[in-house]
Scaffold this motif. Sequence first.
Motif, PDB file in Angstrom:
ATOM      1  N   LEU B  62     -10.579   3.354  -9.642  1.00  0.00           N
ATOM      2  CA  LEU B  62      -9.759   2.279  -9.088  1.00  0.00           C
ATOM      3  C   LEU B  62     -10.461   1.682  -7.878  1.00  0.00           C
ATOM      4  CD1 LEU B  62      -6.102   3.658  -9.003  1.00  0.00           C
ATOM      5  CD2 LEU B  62      -6.987   1.778 -10.416  1.00  0.00           C
ATOM      6  N   GLU B  64     -10.072  -1.724  -4.764  1.00  0.00           N
ATOM      7  CA  GLU B  64      -9.159  -2.533  -3.942  1.00  0.00           C
ATOM      8  C   GLU B  64      -8.187  -1.609  -3.192  1.00  0.00           C
ATOM      9  OE1 GLU B  64      -9.666  -5.757  -3.547  1.00  0.00           O
ATOM     10  OE2 GLU B  64     -11.084  -5.979  -5.193  1.00  0.00           O
ATOM     11  N   GLY B  66      -5.467  -2.028  -1.485  1.00  0.00           N
ATOM     12  CA  GLY B  66      -4.022  -2.146  -1.725  1.00  0.00           C
ATOM     13  C   GLY B  66      -3.588  -1.457  -3.004  1.00  0.00           C
ATOM     14  N   ALA B  67      -4.389  -1.595  -4.053  1.00  0.00           N
ATOM     15  CA  ALA B  67      -4.062  -0.966  -5.332  1.00  0.00           C
ATOM     16  C   ALA B  67      -4.190   0.554  -5.249  1.00  0.00           C
ATOM     17  CB  ALA B  67      -4.977  -1.513  -6.429  1.00  0.00           C
ATOM     18  N   GLU B  70      -1.226   2.049  -3.146  1.00  0.00           N
ATOM     19  CA  GLU B  70       0.026   2.052  -3.921  1.00  0.00           C
ATOM     20  C   GLU B  70      -0.021   3.151  -4.994  1.00  0.00           C
ATOM     21  OE1 GLU B  70       2.864   0.025  -3.925  1.00  0.00           O
ATOM     22  OE2 GLU B  70       2.302  -1.833  -2.875  1.00  0.00           O
ATOM     23  N   TYR B  71      -1.181   3.314  -5.610  1.00  0.00           N
ATOM     24  CA  TYR B  71      -1.331   4.363  -6.630  1.00  0.00           C
ATOM     25  C   TYR B  71      -1.117   5.748  -6.018  1.00  0.00           C
ATOM     26  CZ  TYR B  71      -3.666   7.532  -9.920  1.00  0.00           C
ATOM     27  OH  TYR B  71      -3.968   8.580 -10.753  1.00  0.00           O
ATOM     28  N   ARG B  92       4.501  -4.934   2.080  1.00  0.00           N
ATOM     29  CA  ARG B  92       3.441  -5.592   1.292  1.00  0.00           C
ATOM     30  C   ARG B  92       3.037  -6.937   1.886  1.00  0.00           C
ATOM     31  NH1 ARG B  92       6.677  -3.394  -3.525  1.00  0.00           N
ATOM     32  NH2 ARG B  92       5.563  -1.439  -3.933  1.00  0.00           N
ATOM     33  N   MET B  95       0.406  -5.936   4.125  1.00  0.00           N
ATOM     34  CA  MET B  95      -0.772  -5.492   3.377  1.00  0.00           C
ATOM     35  C   MET B  95      -1.568  -6.677   2.827  1.00  0.00           C
ATOM     36  SD  MET B  95       0.981  -2.193   1.475  1.00  0.00           S
ATOM     37  CE  MET B  95      -0.451  -1.655   0.501  1.00  0.00           C
TER      38      MET B  95
END
Lengths: 204, 204
Positions: B62, B64, B66-67, B70-71, B92, B95
């Motif tokens: 993965l 980024e 932000g991704a 969140e994961y 968010r 973010m």
Amino acid sequence: MLKLYWAPGTVASATGIVLNEGNVHWEGLRVDFANGAQMQPEYHAVNPKGRVPALATPGGVLTETGAILEYLAATAVPGLVPADPLQAARMREVMYYLASTMHVNHAHKGRGSRWADDERSWADMKAKVPETMTTSCAYIEGLIVGPFLFGDDVTLADVWLFTISCWLEGDGVDVSCFPKLAAFREAMNARPSVRAAREKGLMG
Amino acid sequence: MLKLYWAPGTVASATGIVLNEGNVHWEGLRVDFANGAQMQPEYHAVNPKGRVPALATPGGVLTETGAILEYLAATAVPGLVPADPLQAARMREVMYYLASTMHVNHAHKGRGSRWADDERSWADMKAKVPETMTTSCAYIEGLIVGPFLFGDDVTLADVWLFTISCWLEGDGVDVSCFPKLAAFREAMNARPSVRAAREKGLMG
């Protein structure tokens, strides 16, 4: 009722399309960019950043496309975020790429004054946009499963990507080099949510 | 085991701190930016964008920030995303601002070649960074409830903001003009998750 502050041809159309996907009843408030309304105190009271979109909700005004789309997915437009955390992360990986890289590349065409003061620098930035946007398209092309980013199901990332993909010709990208992206754009264009956004003038 | 590709002083530290917040057992793989390792085929096989962070998960890599955050919040580090959709949207909103505006402002100091070809343009961009980063700090200052962004509870946005706030002196910002942000940084610095990240070299 949700109220969307928007201007034609901007990323605000992504919010409009998501609202349409959920058949949400919403009111559009057009911000007159041509007359610099986004820089006036009246609009700064809505969004001090002077950008669109801004979404007026019962809990106050929300800004930033990614935050607005996630809020709508959680409250009003179900089905646009994958339930599986890894798949959701894949969606957000694209969303953050669009926010931090691809949209930023595009912005260097007409918004160079955000990052430099000399007009020669702005011209230099503008000249590089076809290259940076083509690089972004090549990356996105490699992700698209088809017809949408992750297959048959539309997600928040598809709507956002569609909005940005409408800028490509203006950014000097040869879209015929990216057949998956071109087919994706056609598939999105066929959706009633996009047609309604276009009729309302959101696509510019 | 989760593996984090990182380089010192980069936004990859946000991922490291979140992993530490959850007491997750993780392995760090340092990418040697000084020798351009991020541009080599070996690292491009991990992340074709040539950036950090990248997180190797059982389901693949993965990218980024932000991704990734969140994961991790959804799978391994509970308690960092507000349950209420509006509060989550507020998190968010910060973010996406960090990703698309504040980090991008900072990047114009040393990464001008991403967006222009002339060295004079790079110098022009670099000269404006104190101004754009100060503007970003003023916006953030207005958001901070204290001690953290939204009060007593740390969220993903706090960790990310902390990482970027470590760059401010280097970006020419007078942090004493932003007392809430300065106090926020102290509060974050006191957390064991941050101390562990610093000891590992992540903060640069």
